[in-house]
Write an enzyme that holds these catalytic residues in place. Sequence first.
Site, mmCIF file in Angstrom:
data_model
loop_
_atom_site.group_PDB
_atom_site.id
_atom_site.type_symbol
_atom_site.label_atom_id
_atom_site.label_comp_id
_atom_site.label_asym_id
_atom_site.label_seq_id
_atom_site.Cartn_x
_atom_site.Cartn_y
_atom_site.Cartn_z
ATOM 1 N N LEU A 1 -18.337 -2.824 1.623
ATOM 2 C CA LEU A 1 -19.169 -1.782 1.011
ATOM 3 C C LEU A 1 -19.062 -1.837 -0.507
ATOM 4 O O LEU A 1 -19.478 -0.899 -1.191
ATOM 5 C CB LEU A 1 -18.726 -0.396 1.515
ATOM 6 C CG LEU A 1 -18.886 -0.150 3.017
ATOM 7 C CD1 LEU A 1 -18.346 1.228 3.395
ATOM 8 C CD2 LEU A 1 -20.364 -0.264 3.421
ATOM 9 N N GLY B 1 -13.856 -5.161 1.523
ATOM 10 C CA GLY B 1 -14.749 -4.765 0.428
ATOM 11 C C GLY B 1 -16.218 -4.910 0.785
ATOM 12 O O GLY B 1 -17.070 -5.055 -0.091
ATOM 13 N N TYR C 1 0.858 -1.190 0.000
ATOM 14 C CA TYR C 1 0.000 0.000 0.000
ATOM 15 C C TYR C 1 0.893 1.239 0.000
ATOM 16 O O TYR C 1 1.606 1.509 0.958
ATOM 17 C CB TYR C 1 -0.940 0.020 1.216
ATOM 18 C CG TYR C 1 -1.978 -1.095 1.257
ATOM 19 C CD1 TYR C 1 -2.231 -1.911 0.152
ATOM 20 C CD2 TYR C 1 -2.731 -1.316 2.406
ATOM 21 C CE1 TYR C 1 -3.180 -2.909 0.199
ATOM 22 C CE2 TYR C 1 -3.693 -2.319 2.461
ATOM 23 C CZ TYR C 1 -3.901 -3.118 1.352
ATOM 24 O OH TYR C 1 -4.851 -4.116 1.412
HETATM 25 N N1 LIG Z 1 -6.549 -8.326 1.351
HETATM 26 C C1 LIG Z 1 -6.816 -7.693 0.232
HETATM 27 O O1 LIG Z 1 -6.483 -8.144 -0.879
HETATM 28 C C2 LIG Z 1 -7.555 -6.388 0.280
HETATM 29 C C3 LIG Z 1 -8.103 -5.854 -0.890
HETATM 30 C C4 LIG Z 1 -8.794 -4.666 -0.811
HETATM 31 C C5 LIG Z 1 -8.916 -4.022 0.411
HETATM 32 N N2 LIG Z 1 -8.359 -4.552 1.529
HETATM 33 C C6 LIG Z 1 -8.448 -3.876 2.838
HETATM 34 O O2 LIG Z 1 -9.774 -3.504 3.047
HETATM 35 C C7 LIG Z 1 -9.834 -2.122 3.320
HETATM 36 C C8 LIG Z 1 -11.158 -1.605 2.840
HETATM 37 O O3 LIG Z 1 -11.246 -1.716 1.433
HETATM 38 P P1 LIG Z 1 -11.600 -0.474 0.559
HETATM 39 O O4 LIG Z 1 -11.367 0.771 1.335
HETATM 40 O O5 LIG Z 1 -10.909 -0.599 -0.732
HETATM 41 O O6 LIG Z 1 -13.124 -0.676 0.226
HETATM 42 P P2 LIG Z 1 -14.466 -0.573 1.069
HETATM 43 O O7 LIG Z 1 -14.179 -0.518 2.507
HETATM 44 O O8 LIG Z 1 -15.400 -1.593 0.545
HETATM 45 O O9 LIG Z 1 -15.056 0.817 0.575
HETATM 46 C C9 LIG Z 1 -14.400 2.038 0.743
HETATM 47 C C10 LIG Z 1 -15.190 3.101 -0.024
HETATM 48 O O10 LIG Z 1 -16.424 3.282 0.644
HETATM 49 C C11 LIG Z 1 -16.548 4.651 1.026
HETATM 50 N N3 LIG Z 1 -17.158 4.673 2.359
HETATM 51 C C12 LIG Z 1 -16.671 4.136 3.505
HETATM 52 N N4 LIG Z 1 -17.530 4.330 4.533
HETATM 53 C C13 LIG Z 1 -18.590 5.027 4.002
HETATM 54 C C14 LIG Z 1 -19.790 5.539 4.554
HETATM 55 N N5 LIG Z 1 -20.085 5.379 5.850
HETATM 56 N N6 LIG Z 1 -20.636 6.196 3.737
HETATM 57 C C15 LIG Z 1 -20.351 6.382 2.427
HETATM 58 N N7 LIG Z 1 -19.213 5.910 1.839
HETATM 59 C C16 LIG Z 1 -18.343 5.245 2.625
HETATM 60 C C17 LIG Z 1 -15.166 5.244 1.008
HETATM 61 O O11 LIG Z 1 -15.196 6.597 0.673
HETATM 62 P P3 LIG Z 1 -14.808 7.746 1.734
HETATM 63 O O12 LIG Z 1 -13.313 7.686 1.908
HETATM 64 O O13 LIG Z 1 -15.307 8.983 1.108
HETATM 65 O O14 LIG Z 1 -15.517 7.405 3.006
HETATM 66 C C18 LIG Z 1 -14.507 4.438 -0.102
HETATM 67 O O15 LIG Z 1 -14.818 5.018 -1.367
HETATM 68 C C19 LIG Z 1 -8.600 -1.531 2.639
HETATM 69 O O16 LIG Z 1 -8.217 -0.291 3.205
HETATM 70 C C20 LIG Z 1 -7.591 -2.609 2.891
HETATM 71 O O17 LIG Z 1 -7.046 -2.459 4.184
HETATM 72 C C21 LIG Z 1 -7.702 -5.736 1.486
#
Ligand SMILES: NC(=O)c1ccc[n+]([C@@H]2O[C@H](COP(=O)([O-])OP(=O)(O)OC[C@H]3O[C@@H](n4cnc5c(N)ncnc54)[C@H](OP(=O)(O)O)[C@@H]3O)[C@@H](O)[C@H]2O)c1
Length: 333
Positions: free
Chosen positions: A200, A198, A58
């Site tokens: 959301l 993921g 990251y």
């Molecule tokens: N192991 C793996 O391969 C892998 C892959 C992907 C991700 N991850 C981990 O999972 C974490 C989360 O994944 P992600 O951030 O990509 O996706 P996510 O959590 O599914 O979604 C994040 C998105 O949702 C929005 N969001 C979050 N809370 C919200 C709310 N209450 N209301 C409206 N929008 C909201 C965020 O925008 P805003 O910033 O505007 O809130 C952002 O655009 C990553 O940071 C990483 O640590 C791991």
Amino acid sequence: VEHRSLGTSGPRLSVLGFGAWVTGSDTASELPDAAGLRRAITAAIDAGYTWFDTAEIYARGGSEELLGEVLRPIRDRVLIVTKVAPSGAGSGMRPGEIARAIRESLGRLGVDHVDLYLLHWHDPSVPLEETWGAMAQLVEQGLSRYVGVSNFGYDLIARCQAVAPVHAVENQLSMLHRNGEELAARLSMEGVAFLAYGALAFGLLSGRVTPETILHPSDWRAGSFARYESNYYQELFARGRIESSYVFARGIAAIAADADLPASGVALRWVLERPGVSAAVVGSTDLEHVATNAQAGDLRLDEKTSRRIDELVSAHRTVAEETATAASARARG
Ligand SMILES: NC(=O)c1ccc[n+]([C@@H]2O[C@H](COP(=O)([O-])OP(=O)(O)OC[C@H]3O[C@@H](n4cnc5c(N)ncnc54)[C@H](OP(=O)(O)O)[C@@H]3O)[C@@H](O)[C@H]2O)c1
């Protein structure tokens, strides 16, 4: 925020974890919003998140450095999860590469151990048993308290388990990507924790991303990043897919509004209520979103809301289901 155990052998953790990959970054670049991420991590600590997820890839280690800096004063009160990626993207999965990778991650984080160290995804070019032997040694050496895998299916997990215990699996799971559901239930029978990412659907289920949203050209959700071409992007965001993702998300938003709940809270709680799920990791640099998401940690969905969600979820066909139906139609001739 509700707390659960990390599998049968692990510590207690908040059901919401904070993801320190700033969503939208292509992971090869610098952190697009370091100040925002620093503030968001602090808000997450205040809101009761007790675990934080990062990875060596990251922002080329930038996420680990920033996370370590913010968490150091409260190190003994939180759990840190980080990951090693296959060679090319990351340090590599040969035993010597794993041993070096964790030391480098610990250096960037400024800690003497992490709580959970994960293989970020499978590298078919390295014998998995050798990699997993090296991971088990990290536990013996006290460099990580627990070890696990990410983006692995059951067969690969079983190969690791034959060498040494797998404590946790971090895979994608959301209403729009349900492949993890069966795996989570199966792993819980074996005492292995399932951490969902993921939840959301990367902003689709919270209404943050719609077909009209103009994403930064380097954002993988705009189709910029080759590694995602075949999976997340094609499944959820590619033209032809995002439209049906959005129709589904609007349906969830309507159900949430009737229950006077945020759509994000309903999407997170649905994931947390799947059998075998220990916790979900969510990313946000918006302080209000961080707090709203924490509330999902204590939400309860009433019976009527749960039933309406179930109906919508079972009517929506994911890419995996469409592919399976097409394959069985072909097999039938
Ligand atoms: N192991 C793996 O391969 C892998 C892959 C992907 C991700 N991850 C981990 O999972 C974490 C989360 O994944 P992600 O951030 O990509 O996706 P996510 O959590 O599914 O979604 C994040 C998105 O949702 C929005 N969001 C979050 N809370 C919200 C709310 N209450 N209301 C409206 N929008 C909201 C965020 O925008 P805003 O910033 O505007 O809130 C952002 O655009 C990553 O940071 C990483 O640590 C791991």
